[in-house]
Write a protein that holds these residues in place. Structure first.
Motif, PDB file in Angstrom:
ATOM      1  N   VAL A 105     -91.966 -15.705   4.733  1.00 16.34           N
ATOM      2  CA  VAL A 105     -92.213 -16.624   3.622  1.00 16.34           C
ATOM      3  C   VAL A 105     -91.184 -17.746   3.610  1.00 16.34           C
ATOM      4  CG1 VAL A 105     -92.167 -16.843   1.107  1.00 16.34           C
ATOM      5  CG2 VAL A 105     -93.422 -14.951   2.172  1.00 16.34           C
ATOM      6  N   TRP A 106     -89.902 -17.390   3.728  1.00 13.67           N
ATOM      7  CA  TRP A 106     -88.862 -18.404   3.646  1.00 13.67           C
ATOM      8  C   TRP A 106     -88.890 -19.355   4.835  1.00 13.67           C
ATOM      9  CZ3 TRP A 106     -86.827 -19.884  -0.578  1.00 13.67           C
ATOM     10  CH2 TRP A 106     -86.659 -18.982  -1.645  1.00 13.67           C
ATOM     11  N   ALA A 107     -89.298 -18.858   5.991  1.00 11.94           N
ATOM     12  CA  ALA A 107     -89.413 -19.742   7.158  1.00 11.94           C
ATOM     13  C   ALA A 107     -90.461 -20.822   6.919  1.00 11.94           C
ATOM     14  CB  ALA A 107     -89.786 -18.924   8.393  1.00 11.94           C
ATOM     15  N   ARG A 108     -91.572 -20.450   6.304  1.00  7.24           N
ATOM     16  CA  ARG A 108     -92.624 -21.432   6.019  1.00  7.24           C
ATOM     17  C   ARG A 108     -92.237 -22.377   4.891  1.00  7.24           C
ATOM     18  NH1 ARG A 108     -94.195 -17.429   8.730  1.00  7.24           N
ATOM     19  NH2 ARG A 108     -96.035 -17.478  10.091  1.00  7.24           N
ATOM     20  N   ILE A 109     -91.509 -21.856   3.912  1.00  3.51           N
ATOM     21  CA  ILE A 109     -91.021 -22.731   2.839  1.00  3.51           C
ATOM     22  C   ILE A 109     -90.044 -23.761   3.403  1.00  3.51           C
ATOM     23  CG2 ILE A 109     -89.584 -22.798   0.766  1.00  3.51           C
ATOM     24  CD1 ILE A 109     -90.833 -20.135  -0.068  1.00  3.51           C
ATOM     25  N   ALA A 110     -89.156 -23.327   4.286  1.00  6.26           N
ATOM     26  CA  ALA A 110     -88.188 -24.252   4.888  1.00  6.26           C
ATOM     27  C   ALA A 110     -88.903 -25.327   5.702  1.00  6.26           C
ATOM     28  CB  ALA A 110     -87.208 -23.482   5.770  1.00  6.26           C
ATOM     29  N   LEU A 111     -89.925 -24.913   6.466  1.00  8.00           N
ATOM     30  CA  LEU A 111     -90.649 -25.880   7.299  1.00  8.00           C
ATOM     31  C   LEU A 111     -91.390 -26.898   6.448  1.00  8.00           C
ATOM     32  CD1 LEU A 111     -91.668 -26.940   9.983  1.00  8.00           C
ATOM     33  CD2 LEU A 111     -93.482 -25.199   9.913  1.00  8.00           C
ATOM     34  N   VAL A 112     -92.114 -26.427   5.435  1.00 11.87           N
ATOM     35  CA  VAL A 112     -92.888 -27.364   4.616  1.00 11.87           C
ATOM     36  C   VAL A 112     -91.971 -28.278   3.814  1.00 11.87           C
ATOM     37  CG1 VAL A 112     -93.161 -25.948   2.522  1.00 11.87           C
ATOM     38  CG2 VAL A 112     -94.959 -27.558   3.178  1.00 11.87           C
ATOM     39  N   CYS A 114     -89.112 -29.470   4.884  1.00 13.53           N
ATOM     40  CA  CYS A 114     -88.701 -30.500   5.843  1.00 13.53           C
ATOM     41  C   CYS A 114     -89.808 -31.526   6.059  1.00 13.53           C
ATOM     42  CB  CYS A 114     -88.311 -29.863   7.176  1.00 13.53           C
ATOM     43  SG  CYS A 114     -86.799 -28.878   7.121  1.00 13.53           S
ATOM     44  N   VAL A 115     -91.033 -31.057   6.172  1.00 16.60           N
ATOM     45  CA  VAL A 115     -92.163 -31.969   6.385  1.00 16.60           C
ATOM     46  C   VAL A 115     -92.364 -32.865   5.165  1.00 16.60           C
ATOM     47  CG1 VAL A 115     -94.654 -32.107   6.769  1.00 16.60           C
ATOM     48  CG2 VAL A 115     -93.298 -30.423   8.006  1.00 16.60           C
ATOM     49  N   ILE A 116     -92.274 -32.289   3.972  1.00 18.55           N
ATOM     50  CA  ILE A 116     -92.418 -33.079   2.742  1.00 18.55           C
ATOM     51  C   ILE A 116     -91.318 -34.136   2.660  1.00 18.55           C
ATOM     52  CG2 ILE A 116     -92.148 -32.957   0.232  1.00 18.55           C
ATOM     53  CD1 ILE A 116     -93.722 -30.328   0.324  1.00 18.55           C
ATOM     54  N   ALA A 117     -90.088 -33.753   2.992  1.00 12.59           N
ATOM     55  CA  ALA A 117     -88.978 -34.712   2.962  1.00 12.59           C
ATOM     56  C   ALA A 117     -89.206 -35.836   3.976  1.00 12.59           C
ATOM     57  CB  ALA A 117     -87.662 -33.992   3.253  1.00 12.59           C
ATOM     58  N   ALA A 118     -89.652 -35.470   5.183  1.00  8.60           N
ATOM     59  CA  ALA A 118     -89.891 -36.475   6.219  1.00  8.60           C
ATOM     60  C   ALA A 118     -91.004 -37.440   5.808  1.00  8.60           C
ATOM     61  CB  ALA A 118     -90.254 -35.789   7.539  1.00  8.60           C
ATOM     62  N   LEU A 119     -92.085 -36.904   5.268  1.00 10.17           N
ATOM     63  CA  LEU A 119     -93.192 -37.762   4.839  1.00 10.17           C
ATOM     64  C   LEU A 119     -92.769 -38.695   3.716  1.00 10.17           C
ATOM     65  CD1 LEU A 119     -96.517 -35.702   4.706  1.00 10.17           C
ATOM     66  CD2 LEU A 119     -95.948 -37.612   6.181  1.00 10.17           C
ATOM     67  N   THR A 120     -92.030 -38.165   2.759  1.00 13.04           N
ATOM     68  CA  THR A 120     -91.587 -38.980   1.628  1.00 13.04           C
ATOM     69  C   THR A 120     -90.681 -40.117   2.091  1.00 13.04           C
ATOM     70  OG1 THR A 120     -91.727 -37.047   0.169  1.00 13.04           O
ATOM     71  CG2 THR A 120     -90.470 -38.935  -0.621  1.00 13.04           C
ATOM     72  N   LEU A 121     -89.764 -39.818   2.999  1.00 11.54           N
ATOM     73  CA  LEU A 121     -88.879 -40.854   3.523  1.00 11.54           C
ATOM     74  C   LEU A 121     -89.660 -41.902   4.308  1.00 11.54           C
ATOM     75  CD1 LEU A 121     -85.837 -38.671   4.680  1.00 11.54           C
ATOM     76  CD2 LEU A 121     -85.932 -40.226   2.709  1.00 11.54           C
ATOM     77  N   GLN A 122     -90.627 -41.454   5.121  1.00 12.08           N
ATOM     78  CA  GLN A 122     -91.459 -42.397   5.858  1.00 12.08           C
ATOM     79  C   GLN A 122     -92.269 -43.283   4.913  1.00 12.08           C
ATOM     80  OE1 GLN A 122     -93.291 -39.257   8.368  1.00 12.08           O
ATOM     81  NE2 GLN A 122     -92.801 -40.560  10.103  1.00 12.08           N
ATOM     82  N   PHE A 123     -92.776 -42.673   3.855  1.00 12.58           N
ATOM     83  CA  PHE A 123     -93.554 -43.413   2.870  1.00 12.58           C
ATOM     84  C   PHE A 123     -92.690 -44.470   2.175  1.00 12.58           C
ATOM     85  CE2 PHE A 123     -94.988 -44.036  -1.496  1.00 12.58           C
ATOM     86  CZ  PHE A 123     -96.335 -44.334  -1.321  1.00 12.58           C
ATOM     87  N   LEU A 124     -91.504 -44.087   1.732  1.00 10.55           N
ATOM     88  CA  LEU A 124     -90.627 -45.016   1.023  1.00 10.55           C
ATOM     89  C   LEU A 124     -90.178 -46.166   1.925  1.00 10.55           C
ATOM     90  CD1 LEU A 124     -88.417 -42.485  -0.979  1.00 10.55           C
ATOM     91  CD2 LEU A 124     -90.272 -43.925  -1.858  1.00 10.55           C
ATOM     92  N   ALA A 125     -89.998 -45.879   3.203  1.00 12.17           N
ATOM     93  CA  ALA A 125     -89.557 -46.912   4.134  1.00 12.17           C
ATOM     94  C   ALA A 125     -90.670 -47.898   4.472  1.00 12.17           C
ATOM     95  CB  ALA A 125     -89.046 -46.260   5.417  1.00 12.17           C
ATOM     96  N   THR A 126     -91.932 -47.483   4.288  1.00 11.66           N
ATOM     97  CA  THR A 126     -93.073 -48.291   4.725  1.00 11.66           C
ATOM     98  C   THR A 126     -93.849 -48.898   3.573  1.00 11.66           C
ATOM     99  OG1 THR A 126     -93.277 -46.782   6.611  1.00 11.66           O
ATOM    100  CG2 THR A 126     -95.110 -48.247   6.228  1.00 11.66           C
ATOM    101  N   ASN A 127     -93.768 -48.320   2.399  1.00 10.27           N
ATOM    102  CA  ASN A 127     -94.656 -48.693   1.305  1.00 10.27           C
ATOM    103  C   ASN A 127     -94.449 -50.117   0.792  1.00 10.27           C
ATOM    104  OD1 ASN A 127     -96.808 -47.954  -0.426  1.00 10.27           O
ATOM    105  ND2 ASN A 127     -95.383 -47.677  -2.113  1.00 10.27           N
ATOM    106  N   ASN A 128     -93.315 -50.747   1.138  1.00  9.91           N
ATOM    107  CA  ASN A 128     -93.067 -52.115   0.672  1.00  9.91           C
ATOM    108  C   ASN A 128     -93.897 -53.157   1.425  1.00  9.91           C
ATOM    109  OD1 ASN A 128     -91.828 -52.016   3.145  1.00  9.91           O
ATOM    110  ND2 ASN A 128     -89.748 -52.382   2.385  1.00  9.91           N
ATOM    111  N   GLN A 129     -94.670 -52.729   2.410  1.00  4.07           N
ATOM    112  CA  GLN A 129     -95.500 -53.662   3.165  1.00  4.07           C
ATOM    113  C   GLN A 129     -96.840 -53.948   2.484  1.00  4.07           C
ATOM    114  OE1 GLN A 129     -95.905 -52.306   7.214  1.00  4.07           O
ATOM    115  NE2 GLN A 129     -93.708 -51.949   7.465  1.00  4.07           N
TER     116      GLN A 129
END
Length: 251
Positions: A105-112, A114-129
């Protein structure tokens, strides 16, 4: 078409979440499969929210309310990722021996996370376009990177859900027929989700290679596959409730 597809998905998963809440609450004193019961509730709940956020009229209103351009798209994608992760956690509780459940369970929580953090950062870096985070903008490298991150996790998680659900369905078929039917539907829903990621991801990759098919074709395929996947999973989870108290094979 998207409004109808995702509107139906939002209603179906909201109903499924209500049924699963009732089921989990009635069995709140049973220590076995507690994680799976509540993971199923969260999965259907966030899927309902994500599906509602994908309805175009709701998305426009949500973007205006929160004041973030394409914010509804980010919410829909994060809900989809959380939906897949909760289904993975549910299956871990059903399949793993008790000493290994926590680590799985904790392995999947850790992975998701990380993915949520990566997506959010990518979104914030790109959304100003001022661009939509869809395949309409397959020529924008930052949007393509964001979408491929989302699709890669969804594909891997959906494949795991498909394979493990199918295996449990076969194992449950004789002794727990209704549970087997429900798990088979969950597996088919996972397969539809894999096909959805192949459709969208394949188009994005083909576009980079200068050999894309028509965007209208991608749209006509991807949205129905996403809707079918959600509806099959929701139906499968509800059928397992009706067919068995534990809706899975014995450890």
């Amino acid at each position: 078409m998207d409004g109808l597809i995702f509107g139906v998905c939002a209603a179906a998963t909201a109903l499924g979440a209500a049924l699963c809440i009732r089921y989990a609450y009635r069995r709140r004193g049973e220590p076995t499969y507690q994680v799976a019961r509540w993971a199923r509730v969260v999965a259907l709940g966030v899927c309902s929210l994500g599906s509602l956020s994908a309805v175009p009229a709701v998305a426009d209103a949500l973007n205006e309310t929160i004041g973030v351009l394409a914010g509804a798209k980010l919410i829909a994608h994060l809900c989809a990722i959380t939906f897949c992760a909760c289904l993975q956690i549910m299956i871990v509780d059903w399949m793993y021996e008790r000493p290994y459940i926590s680590s799985g369970v904790w392995a999947r929580i850790a992975l998701v996370t990380c993915v949520i953090a990566a997506l959010t950062l990518q979104f914030l870096a790109t959304n100003n376009q001022g661009l939509e985070f869809t395949t309409d903008n397959a020529g924008e490298p930052h949007i393509v990177a964001y979408l491929l991150t989302y699709l890669a996790f969804t594909a891997v998680a959906s494949l795991e859900i498909t394979v493990l659900s199918a295996g449990m369905a076969v194992h449950s078929w004789r002794g727990r027929r209704m549970a087997g039917v429900g798990l088979a539907l969950v597996g088919l829903g996972g397969a539809a989700s894999v096909a959805y990621t192949i459709s969208k991801g394949g188009y994005l990759i083909a576009y980079q290679l200068s050999h894309p098919w028509k965007l209208e074709t991608e749209r006509a395929i991807s949205s129905p596959l996403a809707g079918i996947g959600v509806l099959l999973v929701a139906a499968g989870l509800c059928i397992t409730l009706a067919g068995s108290r534990r809706a899975t094979v014995h450890r």
